[in-house]
Design an enzyme around this catalytic site. Structure first.
Site, PDB file in Angstrom:
ATOM      1  N   LYS A 121      -0.378   4.802   4.611  1.00 32.16           N
ATOM      2  CA  LYS A 121      -1.353   3.903   5.264  1.00 32.16           C
ATOM      3  C   LYS A 121      -0.891   3.619   6.684  1.00 32.16           C
ATOM      4  O   LYS A 121       0.279   3.313   6.919  1.00 32.16           O
ATOM      5  CB  LYS A 121      -1.483   2.591   4.480  1.00 32.16           C
ATOM      6  CG  LYS A 121      -2.509   1.652   5.087  1.00 32.16           C
ATOM      7  CD  LYS A 121      -2.902   0.540   4.148  1.00 32.16           C
ATOM      8  CE  LYS A 121      -3.886  -0.427   4.780  1.00 32.16           C
ATOM      9  NZ  LYS A 121      -5.185   0.190   5.132  1.00 32.16           N
ATOM     10  N   HIS A 150       0.845  -1.199   0.000  1.00 35.20           N
ATOM     11  CA  HIS A 150       0.000   0.000   0.000  1.00 35.20           C
ATOM     12  C   HIS A 150       0.878   1.246   0.000  1.00 35.20           C
ATOM     13  O   HIS A 150       2.076   1.175   0.263  1.00 35.20           O
ATOM     14  CB  HIS A 150      -0.912   0.046   1.244  1.00 35.20           C
ATOM     15  CG  HIS A 150      -2.112  -0.850   1.147  1.00 35.20           C
ATOM     16  ND1 HIS A 150      -2.081  -2.175   1.508  1.00 35.20           N
ATOM     17  CD2 HIS A 150      -3.394  -0.601   0.721  1.00 35.20           C
ATOM     18  CE1 HIS A 150      -3.279  -2.716   1.311  1.00 35.20           C
ATOM     19  NE2 HIS A 150      -4.094  -1.791   0.838  1.00 35.20           N
TER      20      HIS A 150
END
Ligand code: NAD
Length: 236
Positions: free
Chosen positions: A152, A148
């Site tokens: 995040k 990600h």
């Protein structure tokens, strides 16, 4: 024709919130955003949508469904508001604490709600494939690798944990590896490794609209239902 669904978007200034607002603006006959809630909105109204600070949540106008893509720290007040207003809740916020999951179970006695770590159709199918693969490959190693964007906050991702639960249902004991880099929207690879062979099942999200569309679809299918905790598969 039915009146547009009245939505409260919680986490409106975030990456997911912005995708939701843009998609709602493209379909005014289906959705009206009556309140966009974020931690500290810079303006009172943006593109005709009233903006509210988290501290002003109680002052939000009547809505049918709240769509929440925020942070665990912001979750309790929006759940309480939905229960208090008898409105439905679609939540995609990941990294919730066990006590917050218990509060969701309690809330499902009085409102319809769905909490999912991933609102894409592809991941719903992947989950099913992972469980079947785990069942068919007893004793194989199972590793879930996810990537990600660098901002995040939770790891492993909620989706990785959901896929891990599916693998566990099939009898596997998954391990997790997380990568945080650049602007990756979300990639998940579930690898089963046996002696001399390897099976890889992967999903790659190209943009956030897939999650936002799934959440809007869930909202339109959830409104007006009986209280309860629904799964994405129930609403497809
Ligand atoms: P982001 O950091 O870009 O946005 C977070 C939003 O939450 C902002 O609008 C911020 O103002 C708001 N916020 C922060 N503190 C708050 C508070 N105390 N009260 C009210 N609002 C507050 O995050 P993002 O990338 O949009 O992701 C949001 C969440 O959605 C994360 O948990 C992420 O993991 C999850 N997510 C889920 C899916 C899914 O399909 N379920 C997909 C993508 C992201």
């Amino acid at each position: 024709m039915d009146a547009p669904l009245r939505l409260l978007v919680h986490g409106a200034s975030g990456r997911m919130g912005q995708a939701l607002l843009r998609l709602c603006a493209e379909e005014p006959s289906r959705f009206t955003v009556v309140a966009a809630v974020s931690r500290r909105p810079a303006q009172r109204v943006v593109d005709g949508v009233p903006q509210f600070a988290a501290s002003e949540l109680q002052g939000a106008p009547a809505f049918d469904v709240a769509i929440d893509f925020s942070l665990p720290v912001a979750f309790d007040p929006i759940l309480a508001l939905c229960v208090g207003r008898k409105a439905a809740l679609v939540s995609g916020t990941t990294g919730l604490e066990p006590t917050q999951r218990a509060a969701l179970d309690e809330a499902a006695r009085s409102i319809p709600l769905i909490q999912a770590s991933n609102f894409s159709l592809g991941v719903a199918v992947l989950s099913d494939l992972v469980e079947r693969a785990a069942r068919a490959l007893p004793g194989w190693d199972c590793d879930i690798v996810e990537a990600h964007h660098a901002r995040k906050v939770d790891a492993p991702s909620g989706t990785a944990l959901t896929l891990g639960a599916a693998a566990g249902q099939g009898g596997a004991e998954p391990r997790y590896a997380s990568l945080r880099a650049g602007d990756i929207v979300g990639e998940h690879m579930v690898q089963f490794t046996g002696a001399g062979e390897r099976l890889e099942l992967a999903h790659r999200a190209g943009n956030r609209d897939i999650f936002a569309r799934g959440a809007l679809h869930a909202a339109s299918r959830l409104a007006g239902r009986d209280p309860g905790q629904y799964r994405l598969a129930d609403l497809l």
